[in-house]
Design a protein around this motif. Structure first.
Motif, short mmCIF file in Angstrom:
data_model
loop_
_atom_site.label_atom_id
_atom_site.label_comp_id
_atom_site.label_asym_id
_atom_site.label_seq_id
_atom_site.Cartn_x
_atom_site.Cartn_y
_atom_site.Cartn_z
N GLY D 246 -67.49 -61.80 -18.74
CA GLY D 246 -66.60 -62.63 -17.95
C GLY D 246 -65.79 -61.80 -16.96
O GLY D 246 -66.06 -60.63 -16.74
N GLY D 247 -64.79 -62.45 -16.41
CA GLY D 247 -63.98 -61.79 -15.40
C GLY D 247 -64.15 -62.47 -14.05
O GLY D 247 -63.47 -62.18 -13.09
N CYS D 248 -65.08 -63.42 -14.00
CA CYS D 248 -65.40 -64.12 -12.76
C CYS D 248 -64.64 -65.44 -12.69
O CYS D 248 -64.79 -66.19 -11.73
CB CYS D 248 -66.89 -64.40 -12.71
SG CYS D 248 -67.45 -65.36 -14.13
N ASP D 249 -63.87 -65.74 -13.75
CA ASP D 249 -63.22 -67.05 -13.85
C ASP D 249 -64.22 -68.20 -13.85
O ASP D 249 -63.89 -69.32 -13.44
CB ASP D 249 -62.19 -67.25 -12.72
CG ASP D 249 -60.99 -66.34 -12.91
OD1 ASP D 249 -60.56 -66.19 -14.07
OD2 ASP D 249 -60.53 -65.77 -11.91
N ALA D 250 -65.43 -67.91 -14.27
CA ALA D 250 -66.47 -68.95 -14.36
C ALA D 250 -66.62 -69.72 -13.05
O ALA D 250 -66.73 -70.94 -13.04
CB ALA D 250 -66.20 -69.89 -15.55
N VAL D 251 -66.63 -68.99 -11.94
CA VAL D 251 -66.65 -69.68 -10.64
C VAL D 251 -67.88 -70.54 -10.45
O VAL D 251 -67.80 -71.63 -9.89
CB VAL D 251 -66.54 -68.69 -9.45
CG1 VAL D 251 -65.11 -68.30 -9.21
CG2 VAL D 251 -67.43 -67.49 -9.63
#
Lengths: 168, 665, 290, 321
Positions: D246-251
């Motif tokens: 993660g780390g992408c904010d689940a874009v």
């Protein structure tokens, strides 16, 4: 390299579940059945513990074949771990095929604790099939691929003399 | 305690010769020398018998002397001696789980030819264990308490014997029997071989002892419906089928039977193998335990249609023991251990049509003859043909029907030779007929068995060596007229014979119950290919199964006679008792756990667990594993997409280091 | 219903009564048989004994031809039925047999994948068409016929594909559906003498004698067979047997299909009945009434 | 001479999206440009290889290199920049795990060349001419880059200090990385500069996922109109969020598209594709082989799906030919 010599022998890594197939292999031993010595068994409590990563890793590290042994469907010591194995193996078989591995190199067998003779049969069969295919030798292939990198590595890092950091 | 350090493990490696079992094939010395070169190995030795006291002492001494913090033993199967060596580690002051065992006997020396390949394999496997054990973490041994009550499934002689042994030792026993009475096959026999003592005389006192024992809850006409839990804590649901009789009120006076609207017996009497008829309300046999009647719903007019004069209820009168509203009842009990004594079923002689059973009336199975020769049987002990009056002048007994036969069952049923001789003796005694035994080999390997065979020969019973080809009624000569002809190759005389007889007895073999697969699945134990329940070890753990706390006794494990069955029942009772008296049992600490910081809460693992050990912490939004419910299969570990589930003793780093090292060259 | 049809040599020669009765009977039941184009010897028992490899190739060529047609192959002669089945099993089980067969067939531009199903007419009659459909077609119930059903060896052993190896009952059921009486005949699978009749005559004829005598003893007035060799052995030597054993042996031997034809009302000469050496009484009921 | 930390950017085998992502910093780009001295960025400014060669070793504080290594030129530049940089950061999926270019490892170099220069329908090349690595005209010799046997991730060629994942990395990750560099508060060498936890943890639809989904059919995004509130996996779409860092904010999931795995695996996973396989197969239903096969047939291209960004880092490194 051993794999290129004439006395190459296939190396099969097997993952056997503790309750059925590992016990069946013990039974084959107690019954003094003779089979090919090319197999190395890794014991798991259940074939459901088999992470597909292990199969990939075994091939990458030099296995010529990978054999999975579990309880027959409906017979799992842990109720239905082997169904999960079957689901993973079904997809893994396809993926390995797409990755260019011959299907004989990867095999799932249901072998119950009483089927010592099946261990013998399956191991012998698989060793012969893999022998006919020849070495997979992934480590050797990786080394062959990477040979091309030696030249530039040497060129950049060693042919130029070091430029010292300037102190301003 | 030498606690393993993260930085530099100190490993001891021990290669066992197992006498010549391993050393005869694998060069143990070479393996030990090579292993000495593996990373972190401080001591590497080979020794004649590692499992012996001196062998174990060697490990303990080295742990102290060389400050070893991890041990590898290459010897036999971990299923056999892992426990032994873990114990040795513990005695040496090491955590028992900082140990790894390598199977170079069952998986190597016993299955490969002597030579470099076998030795190389032992080296590879040992290298893998050395690499793996470096990742082992010290673990705590978990124990679970053992519930003192025992369930025994099956009320034949095995179940009866085990129940009495345990009950007499003060344990509470639930004895569950599918049929309306206990007693099993033994109750049908007249005499037992080779002593010819009366089966009823030795069995019925035991049956009534079971019925009367304060420590035994006897549930006949009942079946196990569901089994949950694990060793020490089994929860068993038993289905009690309705017998339409209130057990506590029935006194077994049989007045209802006399009063039944059926004046005569009309339906096949199961106890007499169909050789007599019974009514819908009946008592299986006079010494039935419990000594009460039952109403068969398949044949009772009232149960089927509700339109009957119910003369039985009238006859019962004030006792009011008959209750047509009875329904199946589910009983749930907690037990710590279970003994399966579910027995066998006789081979169906119709499967071999050339022997004529079901085609020619005077072809009988051995069990039918057991009832015919029995004084309390349908003919009061008179051996007569199917017409009910003619005494046979000649009888042929065909051995190995459904045994030692590739087309049906390959195994020897172990009892048929002896019971055939017993029946030969009894038939001769009752009728003075000529009796012929047709056998492949006479198997009489028991106390007094061979002597019994000799006695039979002296009595003038004929023994013809050869497997019978067919039993037929086509004729070659006058003397065969009206007879059954047994065609057989007499392998001692070297020619084919035709022997005309009046009666043929088929010595049917023993086979697993048709539902043995369902039963063993219910109890989570294994079966042999043939369907016999599988013992944990054929020699050293003959009544244990691969599931802790579940034991097997009697013919459900394989064909056996009464003495062996009784001995095994005693052994199973003793094994159960030993668990109960210990109070608790050690469990493998190979449970899984979630590293909460790495868990994304994706829920993939939750449906993986068949024991519902995994749930979701809805506040932290992560998975949680209930260690008490986890049985250590590792299916969730393999499924976890972020590797956030770890498993003791089977963690990723342990297994992957094993894979790498097993393939290293 | 349509099948490929492999007659083999017998049905075109000594066993032609079998073909003459089989074809009209099946056609009356709406079954079409398409004779395999360019069929060759089945490979038969004698061939197998001399060179099994050549035997398998012969059988496989027929199977390969049938495979192209993509329909089940009917082999009425017991010998053909067995050899074709055997070839199929061996090619599936033994790679060397399969290789040998494939390599040889290649020269004839043929391949054999192993998918052809070899069927016996009895199997088709009872399991595909069904006794009810057969019963409906009966116009002349076989009243007074007391039939000894004789199966011989090859259609049930070693490959018991549609009936029990030791106690087959397909024909029994069929004859009852035709309105006949079936006598209990425990010798229904015993050897007829086979080729011994031609080689060690007294042994072969003794075997035939046992079969005939027992059929008479059981009160049969006809013995029905499924095999051209059995038919010939049992039918042709009754005179010799009578004189050798000083016992009058007389038993008509017919194919099961001939009895079906009779029940379906087909004329005797259209179903090869005139070829019987021992003639069969076409109206045994009348004889019995006397 | 500026005393600001010297930073380099370089572009190897990639689409260029990573270069764009630097500009995605929007106004923060001014903060970055103000804080550092960009000494090498061929995409945006005029630098030559010789300029880099002339720099003292380790004189660049950090180089962010994007793109996989497919040619000898890229390989040489990787070595050169490694030598000149104190910190070398693999920037974006291609440098991190081989990225989409890594899918070329399903074919040999010869297969690729043959297709491109001979078999492709748009190719007219009767003489079957292939690109040359040596070129000589008017007495001048030129050396041209060679295509390597396989596509490699950056760390398969040189030692890499940090990884910034993503296709492309999000502005937030880049900004955090630059701030960490400037402050000197760097995690242990080899770290991926994104949280070590899978996408689901940040996914707003997580709570909507039922505990047991036992899929009998996998669907592809074009086959359904996905409910924008519910877990995409529960709707049959093979979303790789559970198995992807993660780390992408689940874009992507916020945009109603399933996660395709660009951030690569979390630390505990050795082989991203095999782990995705294990997890996805675990969610399939069925006990009979035919049912299982049918369900899993809904994933028509396992290699392309599970190793979309990581075939170069698959333990088998590509197709075994």
């Amino acid at each position: 390299m051993e794999t290129k010599s004439n006395n190459w022998e296939p190396r099969i890594v097997a993952f056997f579940c503790n309750w059925c197939t590992y016990t069946a292999a013990d039974l084959a031993g107690v019954s003094r059945m003779k089979y090919a010595p090319n197999i190395r068994v890794i014991r798991l409590m259940c074939s459901g513990r088999l992470d597909p990563q292990y199969v990939m890793m075994a091939f990458a590290k030099g296995a010529d074949g990978v054999l999975i042994g579990g309880c027959h469907p409906g017979d799992c010591h842990y109720v239905e771990g082997n169904y999960k194995t079957l689901r993973r193996v079904t997809l893994l078989e396809r993926m390995l095929h797409d990755l260019g591995l011959e299907k004989e190199r990867f095999r799932l067998e249901w072998i119950s604790a009483s089927e010592g003779d099946k261990v013998k049969k399956v191991v012998n069969e698989m060793v012969e099939q893999v022998r006919a295919l020849g070495p997979l030798d992934m480590p050797g292939r990786f080394a062959d691929w990477d040979k091309e990198m030696e030249e530039l590595e040497a060129h950049v890092n060693h042919s130029q003399k070091e430029i010292p950091a300037h102190v301003h | 305690m030498n606690e393993p350090t993260k930085t530099q493990p100190r490993i001891g490696v021990y290669i066992c010769h197992c006498g010549t079992n391993i050393a005869g094939v694998v060069d143990c010395k070479a393996v030990a020398e090579t292993a000495a070169q593996y990373p972190n190995v401080v001591v590497s030795r080979d020794y004649k018998y590692m499992c012996s006291d001196p062998g174990q002492a060697l490990i303990q001494q080295d742990i102290k002397e060389h400050k070893l913090d991890r041990i590898v033993v290459s010897s036999c199967s971990p299923l056999l001696h892992e426990h032994t060596f873990r114990g040795a580690c513990e005695k040496g002051g090491l955590n028992p789980y900082c140990f790894q065992m390598v199977n170079i006997r069952e998986h190597d020396s016993w299955v490969h030819e002597k030579g470099a390949a076998a030795t190389d394999k032992a080296k590879d496997l040992t290298r893998a264990a050395v690499s793996r054990v470096a990742h082992h973490k010290p673990l705590e041994t978990k124990t679970t308490p053992i519930h003192p009550d025992v369930m025994i499934v099956g009320g034949g002689i095995a179940g009866i014997q085990a129940a009495l042994t345990l009950a007499n030792a003060g344990q509470h026993v639930y004895l569950v029997e599918r049929e309306p009475t206990i007693g099993g096959y033994m109750a049908k026999f007249d005499k037992t071989f080779p002593t010819l003592d009366c089966a009823a005389c030795i069995l019925t006192p035991k049956m009534s002892a079971v019925g009367a024992h304060p420590n035994i809850t006897l549930w006949t006409y009942s079946e196990v419906a569901k089994v949950d839990g694990f060793v020490g804590n089994y929860k068993v649901v038993v289905k009690r089928k309705p017998r339409y009789i209130i057990e506590d009120l029935c006194v077994g006076c049989n007045e209802c039977v006399t009063a039944c609207v059926f004046k005569e017996g009309k339906f096949e009497d199961e106890f007499n193998m169909g050789l007599s008829k019974r009514k819908p309300v009946y008592m299986p046999f006079p010494q039935a335990t419990p000594p009460i009647v039952l109403i068969d719903p398949e044949t009772c007019i009232n149960v089927k249609t509700g339109k009957c004069k119910k003369t039985c209820v009238e006859a019962c009168g004030d006792r009011q023991a008959i209750d047509f509203t009875q329904k199946a009842e589910m009983k749930e009990v907690q037990v710590g251990t279970i003994i399966l004594a579910t027995g066998f079923q006789p081979f169906d002689a119709k499967r071999i049509p050339q022997y004529g059973y079901g085609i020619y009336p005077n072809v009988y199975t051995s069990l039918e003859i057991e009832r015919l020769v029995n004084a309390s049987g349908p003919t009061e002990g008179h051996v007569v043909l199917r017409d009910g009056k003619t005494k046979p002048k000649s009888v042929g007994i065909v051995h190995c029907v459904g045994s030692r036969d590739n087309k049906t069952h390959r195994w020897c049923s172990r009892v048929c030779c002896m019971y055939s001789m017993k029946l030969a003796h009894l038939i001769k005694h009752h009728t003075d007929a000529e009796v012929f035994n047709f056998y492949i080999d006479i198997r009489a390997p028991g106390k007094g068995y061979e002597e019994f065979y000799e006695k039979l020969q002296e009595e003038g019973v004929h023994f013809i060596r050869g497997r019978v080809a067919e039993v037929t009624d086509w004729q070659m000569s006058k003397e065969e007229e009206g007879k059954l002809v047994i065609r057989v190759e007499d392998t001692l005389a070297g020619f084919v014979r035709r022997i005309p007889v009046d009666m043929v007895v088929l010595a049917v073999g023993l086979e697993p119950h048709a539902d043995s697969q369902d039963v063993r699945r219910q109890f989570n134990i294994s079966c042999s290919t043939e369907g016999w329940f599988l013992e944990r070890h054929p020699k050293l753990a003959p009544v244990n199964t691969f599931t802790d706390g579940i034991f097997i006794a009697g013919a459900c494990q394989g064909p056996k006679d009464i003495p062996d069955t009784v001995a095994q029942a005693g052994a199973a009772a003793a094994e159960a008792l030993s668990l109960i008296k210990a109070g608790s049992i050690e469990l493998e600490p190979n449970t899984a756990f979630v590293v909460a910081e790495e868990c994304s809460g994706c829920k993939t693992c939750i449906p993986m667990c068949p024991y519902t050990a995994i749930s979701r912490d809805d506040v932290k939004k992560v998975a949680v594993i209930n260690e008490a419910l986890c049985k250590g299969c590792g299916t969730c570990v393999a499924a976890c997409p972020s590797g956030a589930i770890k498993q003791n003793l089977f963690d990723d780093d342990e297994i992957t280091s094993e894979i790498e090292a097993i393939l290293a060259k | 219903m349509k099948f490929s049809y492999f007659p083999g040599c017998s049905l075109k020669g000594s066993g032609r009564a079998y073909e003459e009765s089989l074809l009209p009977v099946l056609s009356a039941l709406g079954v079409e048989l398409e004779e395999l184009d360019d069929w060759n010897c089945c490979g038969a028992t004698a061939y197998m004994a001399v060179s099994d490899a050549a035997g398998y190739v012969l059988a496989a060529r027929n199977l390969a031809l049938a495979e192209q047609k993509k329909q089940d192959l009917v082999a009425p002669c017991s010998g053909c039925y067995l050899v074709l089945n055997k070839c199929q099993h061996y090619a599936a089980e033994y790679p060397d047999v399969a290789t040998r067969v494939q390599e040889t067939l290649k020269r004839d531009n043929l391949t054999y994948k192993g998918t052809t199903k070899v069927r016996h007419p009895l199997d088709i009659l009872v399991n595909d068409i069904g006794l009810d459909a057969i019963k409906k077609r009966v116009t002349n119930p076989l009243k007074g016929f007391k039939i000894a059903p004789y199966y011989g060896c090859q259609i049930i052993r070693p490959y018991a594909t549609f009936d029990d190896q030791h106690n087959p009952v397909t024909m029994d059921k069929l004859f009852k559906a035709l309105g006949a009486e079936v006598v209990t005949y425990p010798l229904k699978t015993r050897c007829c003498g086979g080729s011994l009749t031609g080689t060690v005559t007294e042994v072969g004829q003794n075997m035939s004698y046992i079969l005939l005598r027992e059929a008479m003893r059981r009160g049969a007035n006809v013995l029905a067979t499924t095999c051209p060799l059995c038919q010939f052995n049992l039918d042709a030597y009754q005179g010799d047997i009578s004189s050798d054993y000083h016992e009058s042996v007389k038993m008509p031997i017919v194919y099961f299909t001939q009895l079906m034809g009779l029940a379906f009302g087909l004329p005797a000469e259209k179903i090869g009945l005139q070829r019987c050496i021992v003639p069969m009484d076409l109206k045994p009921a009348a004889a019995l009434a006397k | 001479m500026s005393t600001k930390p010297k930073i380099g950017f370089y572009w190897c085998a990639s689409c260029g999206g990573c270069e764009e992502s630097v500009v995605d910093l929007a106004e923060d780009v001014l903060m970055v440009v103000g804080a550092v001295d960009i000494v090498f960025w061929p995409c945006a400014m005029d630098f030559k290889k010789a300029d880099v060669e002339a720099m003292p070793d380790k004189s660049i504080v950090a180089t962010l290199l994007n793109g996989a290594i497919r040619s000898s030129e890229q390989e040489e530049m990787a070595h050169l920049l490694r030598r000149k940089s104190q910190v070398l950061i693999a920037y974006g999926s291609c440098a991190h795990t081989g990225g989409v270019p890594g899918l070329a490892n399903q074919f040999t170099r010869e297969q690729i060349m043959k297709y491109v220069y001979e078999d492709a329908p748009t190719m007219v090349n009767d003489k079957k001419t292939r690109p040359q690595t040596h070129f000589k005209e008017d007495g001048r010799e030129t050396e041209l880059p060679q295509l390597r046997n396989v596509v490699r991730a950056l760390d398969q060629v040189v030692d890499v200090d940090y990884y910034i994942p993503g296709c492309p990395p999000t502005p937030k990750l880049l900004k955090d990385a630059v701030l960490a560099l400037l402050s000197g508060k760097l995690p242990p060498k080899g770290s991926v500069l994104a949280p070590n936890i899978a996408v689901c943890q940040q996914c707003k639809r997580n709570d909507s996922k039922p505990q047991d989904i036992s899929l009998t059919e996998f669907k592809r995004p074009h086959q359904i109109i996905a409910d924008p509130e519910k877990c995409l996996l529960a709707q049959g779409l093979p979303c790789l969020g559970p198995a992807t860092r993660g780390g992408c904010d689940a874009v992507c999931i916020q945009g109603n598209m399933p996660c395709t795995g660009c951030f690569g695996p979390v630390d505990n996973v050795h082989d991203h594709g095999a782990k995705i396989l294990s997890y996805l197969a675990s969610t399939a239903a069925g006990k009979e082989q035919k049912d299982i096969t049918k369900t899993l047939a809904g994933i028509p291209d396992p290699v392309g799906t599970f190793y979309r960004y990581g075939l170069a880092k698959c333990v088998l490194r590509g197709k075994v030919s």
